[in-house]
Design a protein around this motif. Structure first.
Motif, PDB file in Angstrom:
ATOM      1  N   CYS A  30      68.067 103.450 -35.290  1.00 10.01           N
ATOM      2  CA  CYS A  30      67.030 102.483 -35.496  1.00 10.01           C
ATOM      3  C   CYS A  30      65.638 103.037 -35.813  1.00 10.01           C
ATOM      4  CB  CYS A  30      66.907 101.696 -34.018  1.00 10.01           C
ATOM      5  SG  CYS A  30      68.370 100.937 -33.471  1.00 10.01           S
ATOM      6  N   PRO A  31      65.031 102.647 -36.613  1.00 11.29           N
ATOM      7  CA  PRO A  31      65.621 101.765 -37.906  1.00 11.29           C
ATOM      8  C   PRO A  31      66.230 102.571 -38.881  1.00 11.29           C
ATOM      9  CG  PRO A  31      63.230 102.201 -38.502  1.00 11.29           C
ATOM     10  CD  PRO A  31      63.603 102.854 -36.790  1.00 11.29           C
ATOM     11  N   PRO A  32      67.007 102.474 -39.535  1.00  8.95           N
ATOM     12  CA  PRO A  32      67.172 101.041 -40.225  1.00  8.95           C
ATOM     13  C   PRO A  32      67.924 100.087 -39.488  1.00  8.95           C
ATOM     14  CG  PRO A  32      68.855 102.402 -41.100  1.00  8.95           C
ATOM     15  CD  PRO A  32      68.006 103.315 -40.385  1.00  8.95           C
ATOM     16  N   VAL A  72      73.156  96.856 -31.135  1.00  5.25           N
ATOM     17  CA  VAL A  72      72.629  97.445 -32.384  1.00  5.25           C
ATOM     18  C   VAL A  72      73.212  97.008 -33.680  1.00  5.25           C
ATOM     19  CG1 VAL A  72      72.294  99.551 -33.558  1.00  5.25           C
ATOM     20  CG2 VAL A  72      71.963  99.432 -31.097  1.00  5.25           C
ATOM     21  N   LEU A  73      72.453  96.250 -34.526  1.00  7.17           N
ATOM     22  CA  LEU A  73      72.958  95.561 -35.744  1.00  7.17           C
ATOM     23  C   LEU A  73      72.556  96.168 -36.914  1.00  7.17           C
ATOM     24  CD1 LEU A  73      71.573  92.002 -34.847  1.00  7.17           C
ATOM     25  CD2 LEU A  73      74.039  92.863 -34.366  1.00  7.17           C
ATOM     26  N   TYR A  74      73.515  96.542 -38.053  1.00  6.68           N
ATOM     27  CA  TYR A  74      73.480  97.251 -38.920  1.00  6.68           C
ATOM     28  C   TYR A  74      74.042  96.637 -40.264  1.00  6.68           C
ATOM     29  CZ  TYR A  74      72.838 101.069 -42.625  1.00  6.68           C
ATOM     30  OH  TYR A  74      72.695 101.882 -43.505  1.00  6.68           O
ATOM     31  N   ARG A  75      73.661  96.180 -41.227  1.00  8.87           N
ATOM     32  CA  ARG A  75      74.428  95.412 -42.301  1.00  8.87           C
ATOM     33  C   ARG A  75      75.312  94.432 -42.053  1.00  8.87           C
ATOM     34  NH1 ARG A  75      75.886 100.733 -46.130  1.00  8.87           N
ATOM     35  NH2 ARG A  75      73.780 101.354 -46.673  1.00  8.87           N
ATOM     36  N   ASP A  76      75.116  93.613 -41.067  1.00 11.96           N
ATOM     37  CA  ASP A  76      75.691  92.520 -40.588  1.00 11.96           C
ATOM     38  C   ASP A  76      76.813  92.799 -39.808  1.00 11.96           C
ATOM     39  OD1 ASP A  76      74.098  90.494 -41.934  1.00 11.96           O
ATOM     40  OD2 ASP A  76      75.214  90.655 -43.841  1.00 11.96           O
ATOM     41  N   PHE A  77      76.870  93.944 -39.161  1.00 14.56           N
ATOM     42  CA  PHE A  77      77.553  94.418 -38.006  1.00 14.56           C
ATOM     43  C   PHE A  77      77.151  94.766 -36.989  1.00 14.56           C
ATOM     44  CE2 PHE A  77      79.966  95.484 -42.041  1.00 14.56           C
ATOM     45  CZ  PHE A  77      81.367  95.150 -41.724  1.00 14.56           C
ATOM     46  N   ILE A  78      77.716  94.650 -35.591  1.00 14.20           N
ATOM     47  CA  ILE A  78      77.303  95.109 -34.326  1.00 14.20           C
ATOM     48  C   ILE A  78      77.766  96.534 -34.469  1.00 14.20           C
ATOM     49  CG2 ILE A  78      77.505  94.957 -31.758  1.00 14.20           C
ATOM     50  CD1 ILE A  78      77.600  91.872 -32.334  1.00 14.20           C
TER      51      ILE A  78
END
Length: 130
Positions: free
Chosen positions: A15-17, A38-44
């Motif tokens: 985090c980030p991104p 933690v969210l990244y590219r529409d995934f948890i």
């Protein structure tokens, strides 16, 4: 003597991104879930769901399902603070590859359902210590 080879572990994006969210799902004045995602590219891509109870004015851990050490796993605590399950594995998370985020993402929703369904039983185990 050969060099020791480190076992490759799943690591979510930093985090980030990625973005970390923390929130509470309150059920009663004394019962709630505390959730970290933690969210990244529409995934948890990382999570922890913690069942908490308010006892004598303090919030204490009852149960938790989270992911670390390349697994989605659960904990069941006793009133004395012991972990009855000691990282009971639910699902392994591959250290790399295209499906690792999908496994964690789906695992979050499965874990949330499990925690909701087993709320009363988790609380009983916490009180009884077994």
């Amino acid at each position: 003597m050969g060099a020791e080879t480190a076992v490759k572990q799943y690591k979510p994006p930093s985090c980030p991104p990625a973005e970390e969210l923390n929130f509470r799902l309150e059920f009663t004045e004394t019962d709630e879930f505390r959730v970290r995602q933690v969210l990244y590219r529409d995934f948890i891509v990382d999570f922890a769901i913690m069942q908490m109870v308010r006892e004598d004015g303090s919030w204490v851990h009852v149960a938790r399902i989270d992911c670390c050490h390349s697994t989605i796993h659960r904990h069941q605590f006793t009133h004395a603070g012991d972990d009855l399950y000691d990282h009971l594995e639910i699902t392994a998370i591959p250290p790399d590859g295209g499906d690792r985020w999908s496994i964690v993402h789906a695992g979050y929703f499965s874990a949330l359902g499990t925690m909701q369904e087993e709320w009363a039983e988790n609380l009983r185990r916490w009180r009884d210590g077994r």
